[in-house]
Design a protein around this motif. Structure first.
Motif, mmCIF file in Angstrom:
data_model
loop_
_atom_site.group_PDB
_atom_site.id
_atom_site.type_symbol
_atom_site.label_atom_id
_atom_site.label_comp_id
_atom_site.label_asym_id
_atom_site.label_seq_id
_atom_site.Cartn_x
_atom_site.Cartn_y
_atom_site.Cartn_z
ATOM 1 N N THR A 148 0.843 -1.199 0.000
ATOM 2 C CA THR A 148 0.000 0.000 0.000
ATOM 3 C C THR A 148 0.876 1.246 0.000
ATOM 4 O O THR A 148 0.629 2.194 -0.758
ATOM 5 C CB THR A 148 -0.959 -0.008 1.204
ATOM 6 O OG1 THR A 148 -1.750 -1.198 1.171
ATOM 7 C CG2 THR A 148 -1.873 1.203 1.194
ATOM 8 N N SER A 149 1.923 1.244 0.813
ATOM 9 C CA SER A 149 2.851 2.386 0.857
ATOM 10 C C SER A 149 3.518 2.607 -0.490
ATOM 11 O O SER A 149 3.624 3.747 -0.963
ATOM 12 C CB SER A 149 3.925 2.155 1.923
ATOM 13 O OG SER A 149 3.378 2.193 3.203
ATOM 14 N N LEU A 150 3.987 1.527 -1.106
ATOM 15 C CA LEU A 150 4.662 1.661 -2.396
ATOM 16 C C LEU A 150 3.720 2.182 -3.473
ATOM 17 O O LEU A 150 4.113 3.008 -4.301
ATOM 18 C CB LEU A 150 5.274 0.327 -2.820
ATOM 19 C CG LEU A 150 6.484 -0.139 -2.001
ATOM 20 C CD1 LEU A 150 6.858 -1.566 -2.373
ATOM 21 C CD2 LEU A 150 7.663 0.796 -2.190
ATOM 22 N N LEU A 151 2.480 1.714 -3.467
ATOM 23 C CA LEU A 151 1.530 2.135 -4.493
ATOM 24 C C LEU A 151 1.030 3.562 -4.292
ATOM 25 O O LEU A 151 0.713 4.243 -5.260
ATOM 26 C CB LEU A 151 0.338 1.173 -4.550
ATOM 27 C CG LEU A 151 0.625 -0.212 -5.102
ATOM 28 C CD1 LEU A 151 -0.624 -1.086 -5.002
ATOM 29 C CD2 LEU A 151 1.137 -0.159 -6.545
ATOM 30 N N VAL A 200 6.139 2.851 -11.143
ATOM 31 C CA VAL A 200 7.349 2.070 -10.906
ATOM 32 C C VAL A 200 7.730 2.265 -9.443
ATOM 33 O O VAL A 200 7.823 3.396 -8.946
ATOM 34 C CB VAL A 200 8.493 2.501 -11.842
ATOM 35 C CG1 VAL A 200 9.782 1.756 -11.509
ATOM 36 C CG2 VAL A 200 8.096 2.260 -13.297
ATOM 37 N N VAL A 201 7.915 1.136 -8.752
ATOM 38 C CA VAL A 201 8.179 1.171 -7.314
ATOM 39 C C VAL A 201 9.430 0.372 -6.979
ATOM 40 O O VAL A 201 9.777 -0.578 -7.676
ATOM 41 C CB VAL A 201 6.965 0.627 -6.520
ATOM 42 C CG1 VAL A 201 5.724 1.467 -6.780
ATOM 43 C CG2 VAL A 201 6.701 -0.823 -6.867
ATOM 44 N N PRO A 202 10.119 0.738 -5.892
ATOM 45 C CA PRO A 202 11.329 0.017 -5.473
ATOM 46 C C PRO A 202 11.008 -1.112 -4.489
ATOM 47 O O PRO A 202 10.807 -0.878 -3.305
ATOM 48 C CB PRO A 202 12.162 1.105 -4.806
ATOM 49 C CG PRO A 202 11.133 2.021 -4.205
ATOM 50 C CD PRO A 202 9.949 1.984 -5.146
ATOM 51 N N GLU A 242 13.355 -2.513 -8.920
ATOM 52 C CA GLU A 242 12.315 -1.690 -9.540
ATOM 53 C C GLU A 242 11.278 -2.572 -10.239
ATOM 54 O O GLU A 242 11.631 -3.413 -11.063
ATOM 55 C CB GLU A 242 12.942 -0.739 -10.565
ATOM 56 C CG GLU A 242 13.915 0.251 -9.957
ATOM 57 C CD GLU A 242 13.234 1.329 -9.140
ATOM 58 O OE1 GLU A 242 12.245 1.904 -9.626
ATOM 59 O OE2 GLU A 242 13.697 1.575 -8.013
ATOM 60 N N LEU A 243 10.016 -2.347 -9.907
ATOM 61 C CA LEU A 243 8.909 -3.113 -10.481
ATOM 62 C C LEU A 243 7.765 -2.167 -10.828
ATOM 63 O O LEU A 243 7.598 -1.124 -10.197
ATOM 64 C CB LEU A 243 8.348 -4.115 -9.459
ATOM 65 C CG LEU A 243 9.242 -5.195 -8.911
ATOM 66 C CD1 LEU A 243 8.527 -5.905 -7.776
ATOM 67 C CD2 LEU A 243 9.597 -6.177 -10.006
ATOM 68 N N LEU A 268 1.804 -6.161 -7.480
ATOM 69 C CA LEU A 268 0.565 -6.843 -7.085
ATOM 70 C C LEU A 268 0.647 -8.336 -7.343
ATOM 71 O O LEU A 268 0.147 -9.139 -6.554
ATOM 72 C CB LEU A 268 -0.635 -6.270 -7.834
ATOM 73 C CG LEU A 268 -1.113 -4.904 -7.407
ATOM 74 C CD1 LEU A 268 -2.346 -4.520 -8.207
ATOM 75 C CD2 LEU A 268 -1.389 -4.838 -5.923
ATOM 76 N N MET A 269 1.286 -8.719 -8.439
ATOM 77 C CA MET A 269 1.433 -10.139 -8.750
ATOM 78 C C MET A 269 2.218 -10.835 -7.637
ATOM 79 O O MET A 269 1.836 -11.904 -7.164
ATOM 80 C CB MET A 269 2.134 -10.316 -10.099
ATOM 81 C CG MET A 269 2.335 -11.750 -10.506
ATOM 82 S SD MET A 269 2.981 -11.933 -12.183
ATOM 83 C CE MET A 269 4.370 -10.818 -12.179
#
Length: 183
Positions: free
Chosen positions: A52-55, A88-90, A96-97, A103-104
């Motif tokens: 949740t934080s990353l998104l 794009v999140v770390p 990096e994804l 989510l996957m």
């Protein structure tokens, strides 16, 4: 497979199964040797908080007393936000994804931990058709890195003819042990 949909499915299954736990079940051991049921639930909540934080880009931390239901709803809402899948999140383990890849990984983790919870409670669990096959799409390439990370047990070959979920369990270091408490 749509990763938002898969996340909703596994969150519902985990929550449903957890709802069957009795008060004294919280101390039962799980296939994750370092966690009992209470620790496993805390891990799932913590994973939901991290994703949740990353998104959202917000610093969020689970607090004592938070429930799986609350964090499942929060991560699902974050996943539905405009641009969440493209962001794009770390990721701390995989680098990096995209939000979609994040989510996957999240629903794959919750799916395997639903099996862990089922083992602790002595009940059967098999994911909905298609989920195990979809999990294998990302697990197979990362399989060797999972064992090397120290966060997973050593992967093992489940043997010829193993179904997709048996392969998922094997790659994540769980093997295919029988249901806890079964004869």
């Amino acid at each position: 497979m749509d990763n938002r949909h898969a996340l909703r499915i596994v969150n519902a299954r985990f929550t449903e199964l957890l709802g069957t736990a009795k008060e004294d079940d919280w101390e039962l051991p799980t296939p994750c040797s370092e966690w009992n049921v209470r620790g496993l639930v805390a891990h799932v909540i913590g994973g939901h908080a991290m994703v949740t934080s990353l998104l959202t880009g917000e610093e969020l931390v689970a607090a004592p007393g938070d429930t799986v239901e609350e964090w499942a709803a929060r991560v699902e809402r974050a996943a539905e936000a405009e641009g969440a899948l493209e962001r794009v999140v770390p990721h701390p383990m995989f680098g990096e994804l995209s939000g979609d890849a994040l989510l996957m990984i999240r629903w794959g983790d919750v799916c395997v931990h639903t099996w862990d919870l089922a083992q602790a409670l002595g009940v059967e669990f098999a994911p909905e058709p298609g989920l195990a096959e979809a999990a294998l799409e990302w697990l197979v390439p990362f399989g060797p890195a999972l064992g090397a990370s120290g966060r997973f047990g050593e992967g093992a070959d489940p043997g010829p003819g193993a179904d997709a979920f048996a392969r998922v369990l094997a790659i994540t270091g769980r093997g295919t042990r029988p249901v806890a408490g079964a004869d």
